[in-house]
Enzyme design. Structure first.
Site, PDB file in Angstrom:
ATOM      1  N   ASP A 110       0.790  -1.236   0.000  1.00  0.00           N
ATOM      2  CA  ASP A 110       0.000   0.000   0.000  1.00  0.00           C
ATOM      3  C   ASP A 110       0.820   1.284   0.000  1.00  0.00           C
ATOM      4  O   ASP A 110       0.333   2.343  -0.357  1.00  0.00           O
ATOM      5  CB  ASP A 110      -0.943   0.019   1.221  1.00  0.00           C
ATOM      6  CG  ASP A 110      -0.191  -0.185   2.538  1.00  0.00           C
ATOM      7  OD1 ASP A 110       1.044  -0.349   2.501  1.00  0.00           O
ATOM      8  OD2 ASP A 110      -0.840  -0.188   3.601  1.00  0.00           O
ATOM      9  N   HIS A 111       2.092   1.190   0.412  1.00  0.00           N
ATOM     10  CA  HIS A 111       2.869   2.419   0.589  1.00  0.00           C
ATOM     11  C   HIS A 111       3.642   2.846  -0.657  1.00  0.00           C
ATOM     12  O   HIS A 111       4.189   3.937  -0.689  1.00  0.00           O
ATOM     13  CB  HIS A 111       3.880   2.255   1.729  1.00  0.00           C
ATOM     14  CG  HIS A 111       3.294   2.440   3.091  1.00  0.00           C
ATOM     15  ND1 HIS A 111       2.332   1.623   3.607  1.00  0.00           N
ATOM     16  CD2 HIS A 111       3.552   3.365   4.057  1.00  0.00           C
ATOM     17  CE1 HIS A 111       2.012   2.037   4.835  1.00  0.00           C
ATOM     18  NE2 HIS A 111       2.741   3.091   5.121  1.00  0.00           N
ATOM     19  N   ASP A 164       3.910  -1.001  11.550  1.00  0.00           N
ATOM     20  CA  ASP A 164       3.416   0.311  11.153  1.00  0.00           C
ATOM     21  C   ASP A 164       2.775   0.919  12.394  1.00  0.00           C
ATOM     22  O   ASP A 164       2.059   0.226  13.125  1.00  0.00           O
ATOM     23  CB  ASP A 164       2.370   0.173  10.048  1.00  0.00           C
ATOM     24  CG  ASP A 164       2.027   1.519   9.462  1.00  0.00           C
ATOM     25  OD1 ASP A 164       2.541   1.850   8.381  1.00  0.00           O
ATOM     26  OD2 ASP A 164       1.257   2.267  10.104  1.00  0.00           O
ATOM     27  N   ARG A 203      -1.295  12.425  10.087  1.00  0.00           N
ATOM     28  CA  ARG A 203      -0.055  13.169  10.334  1.00  0.00           C
ATOM     29  C   ARG A 203       0.062  14.331   9.375  1.00  0.00           C
ATOM     30  O   ARG A 203      -0.333  14.219   8.216  1.00  0.00           O
ATOM     31  CB  ARG A 203       1.155  12.262  10.117  1.00  0.00           C
ATOM     32  CG  ARG A 203       1.223  11.210  11.158  1.00  0.00           C
ATOM     33  CD  ARG A 203       2.554  10.509  11.211  1.00  0.00           C
ATOM     34  NE  ARG A 203       2.460   9.592  12.328  1.00  0.00           N
ATOM     35  CZ  ARG A 203       2.924   8.350  12.327  1.00  0.00           C
ATOM     36  NH1 ARG A 203       3.562   7.903  11.267  1.00  0.00           N
ATOM     37  NH2 ARG A 203       2.771   7.588  13.366  1.00  0.00           N
ATOM     38  N   SER A 245       6.588   7.359  12.935  1.00  0.00           N
ATOM     39  CA  SER A 245       6.520   6.042  12.301  1.00  0.00           C
ATOM     40  C   SER A 245       7.207   4.940  13.089  1.00  0.00           C
ATOM     41  O   SER A 245       8.039   5.178  13.966  1.00  0.00           O
ATOM     42  CB  SER A 245       7.185   6.174  10.939  1.00  0.00           C
ATOM     43  OG  SER A 245       7.550   4.928  10.444  1.00  0.00           O
ATOM     44  N   ARG A 298       9.076   2.882  11.399  1.00  0.00           N
ATOM     45  CA  ARG A 298      10.137   2.437  10.484  1.00  0.00           C
ATOM     46  C   ARG A 298      11.476   2.253  11.202  1.00  0.00           C
ATOM     47  O   ARG A 298      12.030   3.176  11.781  1.00  0.00           O
ATOM     48  CB  ARG A 298      10.265   3.404   9.297  1.00  0.00           C
ATOM     49  CG  ARG A 298      10.651   4.813   9.657  1.00  0.00           C
ATOM     50  CD  ARG A 298      10.513   5.761   8.464  1.00  0.00           C
ATOM     51  NE  ARG A 298       9.109   6.107   8.245  1.00  0.00           N
ATOM     52  CZ  ARG A 298       8.679   7.304   7.889  1.00  0.00           C
ATOM     53  NH1 ARG A 298       9.522   8.281   7.653  1.00  0.00           N
ATOM     54  NH2 ARG A 298       7.387   7.545   7.724  1.00  0.00           N
TER      55      ARG A 298
HETATM   56  C1  MIC Z   1       3.466   6.474   8.381  1.00  0.00           C
HETATM   57  O1  MIC Z   1       2.269   6.711   8.501  1.00  0.00           O
HETATM   58  O2  MIC Z   1       4.348   7.285   8.702  1.00  0.00           O
HETATM   59  C2  MIC Z   1       3.890   5.132   7.853  1.00  0.00           C
HETATM   60  C3  MIC Z   1       4.527   5.338   6.558  1.00  0.00           C
HETATM   61  O3  MIC Z   1       2.769   4.314   7.671  1.00  0.00           O
HETATM   62  C4  MIC Z   1       4.847   4.520   8.874  1.00  0.00           C
HETATM   63  C5  MIC Z   1       5.490   3.287   8.447  1.00  0.00           C
HETATM   64  C6  MIC Z   1       6.633   3.495   7.525  1.00  0.00           C
HETATM   65  O4  MIC Z   1       7.410   4.403   7.692  1.00  0.00           O
HETATM   66  O5  MIC Z   1       6.789   2.648   6.644  1.00  0.00           O
HETATM   67  C7  MIC Z   1       4.269   4.277  10.244  1.00  0.00           C
HETATM   68  O6  MIC Z   1       3.396   4.998  10.652  1.00  0.00           O
HETATM   69  O7  MIC Z   1       4.755   3.396  10.975  1.00  0.00           O
HETATM   70 FE1  SF4 Z   2      -0.547   4.666   5.069  1.00  0.00          FE
HETATM   71 FE2  SF4 Z   2       0.637   5.388   7.342  1.00  0.00          FE
HETATM   72 FE3  SF4 Z   2      -0.886   7.093   5.959  1.00  0.00          FE
HETATM   73 FE4  SF4 Z   2      -1.990   5.098   7.191  1.00  0.00          FE
HETATM   74  S1  SF4 Z   2      -0.886   6.783   8.135  1.00  0.00           S
HETATM   75  S2  SF4 Z   2      -2.447   5.780   5.124  1.00  0.00           S
HETATM   76  S3  SF4 Z   2      -0.491   3.486   6.935  1.00  0.00           S
HETATM   77  S4  SF4 Z   2       1.044   6.194   5.315  1.00  0.00           S
END
Ligand code: MIC
Ligand code: SF4
Length: 754
Positions: free
Chosen positions: A95-96, A160, A448, A643, A645
């Site tokens: 999805d990312h 995540d 976010r 995140s 990550r």
């Molecule tokens: C996000 O919302 O920042 C992400 C991308 O979903 C991350 C995960 C990632 O960095 O791959 C998260 O929230 O953990």
């Molecule tokens: Fe994707 Fe993270 Fe955004 Fe949710 S918050 S839609 S998991 S990038």
């Protein structure tokens, strides 16, 4: 039938006796959170009166979920564990990695080409090790998990931070780094510090313009981005029960934005309705048999202050819609004050884009309520002023809203529908003109809104609001417009006002989908071969990190003293860098490029102490590495917020940073650092942050006697010959110290000694 029903049956069969014995042990009524935690203790973990915010406890989560951007590293690690198959039900969701540009079909086709190597890798690893695989376009991990896998009273972890979304279905669902996922998939215990408990009592009932999102926007304003750290937030009360299950999901989802370990709600009729509507009558029926265990004991909600560490009460009948931002999700402004605050702060008031979707807000209810406003564009002869973009949360949602005519209505206001994926929420948005860095405002229903997150433009002011507010404000195109009270001038020159939004909690004709995008793994994957090309720039097999050399560290260089907010987006940016998530060396070229250097207030410009010149952070660090010189990173409060990550921990580790010393950490990032064998330290005296100078060389003492609860000493040698000795705290327990010594937790699994 639901996936993994046998596992769910087993959890429910064992739950009552586990909870009873926990209740006897602690000798008082239990919160829902405690019930779920105590019924998921690892078999080797003795039941005990665990001390909140202190005791480390070993758990056995029921399942693991991973998204494509983090799954690569999680699975590269799992491949090193020597296991033939995952020990618990696990899934991967693509999805990312799909850029939003022209619209769903084009964008998906492009991503399938651009990231073919990565999707093929994830698909074949999933096939080999017994992992369910959701193809690109199937949907956003947390929406797909809520629709298919989450179940009341269950415990899951996911790579995540918004894994917490599954709290909407009464789970304890926690975001972790890939190394933690790797442990659980390898059949090992998963460790968590016993969380503190925050109770949120919801009275009254939502109505009119107010949505579940406003509950969490309000809570974020109260608790701020770090107020939930090391805590589980448990919602209860008549207001909770009257809310939809997906609305509960929204609230839990954004618990990540207050740093909460997770959030949850007790099992109720809304969850049962949702389970049934998503084809899981069997789970609903099973949950009904253990109903009393899927919520707190009665005494708890009657007298919450006795059982929770903190209690917040919100009256939904009085709650106003909120708009949070810019640049941080906890800057909460009620809609009635927004005009005044926006003008006072000189925020750009023209809204250029409204964005609907993300894992936070892409339920049928959200979209149907947004549609009720979009419809008014034609009925009230309005014209939508801002662009309007939609990312449906899953193919099931997309298919159903298309069938129900919602997409046609959005089409009439000129909306563009992108792939069922994260898209702009994670900077995968090829927004025309964003490279010009013009000041502009967008409003979205995501979670976010850190600087640069959506479109890479530091001058994009991003505001977070409910789907209803996003839609109305995008139509008005004006941040100072209050849809509850203000009028708009329509095409005929008349003054018109929006009718309050309305919608359906669940589709009256049921959900429908043709191809959900799911691929089940081979029953026996032993024959599946996984190829990773040694010349690939997207994937790289992992080499073990070196073990600790056995002595104190000396003459480390200060790499950067980061000033102010330093989220995982600052440490390891997403957007264009997402494509290197499976290649540690390549992605390390983004290390800390978003962090602000305290000494010159610039990003990605730090002093190379060897040459005296300024260069980008990764370059300077590579220069130190090439000379065999270690370094340290210094940071401010809530370092690593955002995140899950683990790249934000693995990159510094890979490039030779030895310690990260900050005023405070965000939970997941701190664990990620420990897992990778780094030193994650906090100032005993926060004011010592001021003592650190640009040309410092640093010694770290106390490592040979590194033990739980004992501080370490750092000596900062300044270039003028003076020096400062500073004490640093750590939260390592004995096992985590072993990770440090071994050079990372994976080295211990590899050696088979864990
Ligand atoms: C996000 O919302 O920042 C992400 C991308 O979903 C991350 C995960 C990632 O960095 O791959 C998260 O929230 O953990
Ligand atoms: Fe994707 Fe993270 Fe955004 Fe949710 S918050 S839609 S998991 S990038």
């Amino acid at each position: 039938m639901a996936f993994d029903i046998e596992m769910i049956k087993k959890v429910y069969a064992e739950m009552p006796s586990k909870i009873d014995s926990a209740r006897k042990l602690v000798n008082r009524p239990l919160t829902l959170t405690e019930k779920i935690l105590y019924s998921h203790l690892h078999t080797d973990q003795k039941q005990d009166q665990f001390e909140r915010a202190k005791s480390y406890v070993d758990f056995s989560p029921d399942r693991v979920a991973m998204q494509d951007a983090t799954a690569q590293m999680a699975l590269l690690q799992f491949m090193q564990s020597g296991r033939p198959k995952v020990a618990v039900p696990s899934t991967v969701h693509c999805d990312h990695l799909i850029t939003a540009k022209n619209g769903a079909n084009d964008d998906l086709a492009f991503a399938n080409k651009e990231s073919k190597e990565v999707f093929d890798f994830l698909g074949s690893v999933s096939n080999k090790y017994g992992i369910g695989f959701w193809k690109p376009g199937a949907g956003i991990i947390h929406q797909v998990v809520l629709e298919n896998y989450a179940f009341p009273g269950g415990m899951m972890i996911g790579t995540d931070s918004h894994t917490v979304n599954a709290g909407g279905l009464g789970m304890i669902a926690i975001g972790v780094g890939g190394a933690d996922a790797c442990d659980v998939m390898a059949g090992l215990a998963w460790e968590l510090k016993m969380p503190k408990l925050i109770g949120v009592k919801l009275t009254g009932k939502l109505s009119g313009w107010t949505a579940p999102k406003d509950v969490i926007l309000k809570v974020a304003g109260i608790l701020t981005v770090k107020g939930g750290t090391d805590a589980v937030v448990e919602y209860f009360g008549e207001g909770a029960i009257s809310m939809s299950c997906t609305g509960k999901g929204t609230i839990c989802n954004m618990g990540a934005e207050i740093g909460a370990t997770t959030s949850t709600f007790g099992y109720d009729d809304s969850m049962s309705r949702y389970l049934k509507a998503t084809g899981r009558e069997d789970v609903a029926a099973l949950a009904d048999t253990v109903k009393e265990h899927l919520t707190a004991d009665v005494e708890v909600y009657l007298n919450p202050s006795k059982y929770f560490d903190q209690v917040i009460e919100i009256n939904l009948s009085e709650l106003e819609p909120h708009v949070n931002g810019p640049f941080t999700p906890d800057l909460a402004t009620p809609i009635s004050k927004l005009k005044e605050v926006a003008l006072a702060n000189a925020w750009p008031t023209k809204i250029s884009v409204g964005l609907l979707g993300s894992c936070t807000n892409s339920s049928y209810e959200d979209i149907s309520r947004a549609v009720s406003l979009a419809k008014q564009v034609s009925s009230k002869h309005l014209k939508a002023k801002a662009e309007y973009l939609i990312n449906p949360g899953s193919e099931q949602i997309r298919y159903t809203i298309e069938r129900d005519g919602f997409l046609d209505i959005f089409d009439q206001i000129g909306a563009k529908v992108f792939t069922n994926a994260c898209g702009p929420c994670i900077g995968m948005w090829d927004r025309m003109g964003s490279e010009k860095h013009e000041k502009n405002t967008i409003i979205h229903s995501f979670n976010r809104n850190f600087a640069k997150r959506a479109d890479g433009n530091p001058n994009t002011y991003a505001f977070v609001a409910s789907p209803e507010i996003v839609t109305a404000m995008a139509i008005a195109g004006d941040l100072t417009f209050n849809p509850l009270t203000d009028f708009l001038t329509n095409e005929k020159g008349e003054q018109v006002k929006f009718d309050a939004p309305n919608g359906d909690e669940l589709p009256t004709r049921g959900f429908e989908v043709k191809d959900s995008g799911f691929q089940s793994p081979a029953a026996d994957g032993s024959h599946v071969v996984i190829n990773v090309s040694p010349t690939s720039d997207r994937l790289q097999l992992l080499d073990p990190f070196a073990a600790w050399e056995g002595n104190d560290l000396s003459d480390l260089k200060l790499l950067i003293k980061a000033k102010g907010k330093c989220t995982t987006d600052h440490i390891s940016m997403a957007g264009p860098w997402l494509k290197f998530r499976g290649h540690l060396d390549n992605i390390s070229n983004n290390m800390l490029i978003g962090a602000v250097n305290f000494f010159n207030e610039k990003t990605d410009t730090v002093k190379n102490q060897l040459s005296g010149s300024y260069d980008s952070v990764p370059k300077v660090q590579r220069a130190y590495k090439s000379q065999g010189i270690g370094s340290i990173v210094v940071g401010d409060e809530n370092y690593g917020e955002g995140s899950s990550r683990e790249h934000a921990a693995m990159e510094p580790r890979h490039l030779g940073v030895r310690a990260v010393l900050v005023k405070s950490f965000a939970r997941i990032h701190e664990t990620n650092l420990k897992k990778q064998g780094m030193l994650a330290l906090t100032f005993v005296n926060k004011a010592d942050y001021e003592k650190i100078q640009e040309n410092d060389s640093i010694n770290i003492f106390g490592l040979t006697t590194f033990s739980p609860g004992t501080s370490l000493t750092l000596l900062f040698k300044h270039s003028d010959g003076t020096q400062d000795e500073i004490k640093a705290n750590h939260t390592y327990n004995a096992q985590q110290i072993d990770w440090f010594k071994a050079g990372g937790a994976l080295n211990i699994i590899r050696a088979g000694v864990k």
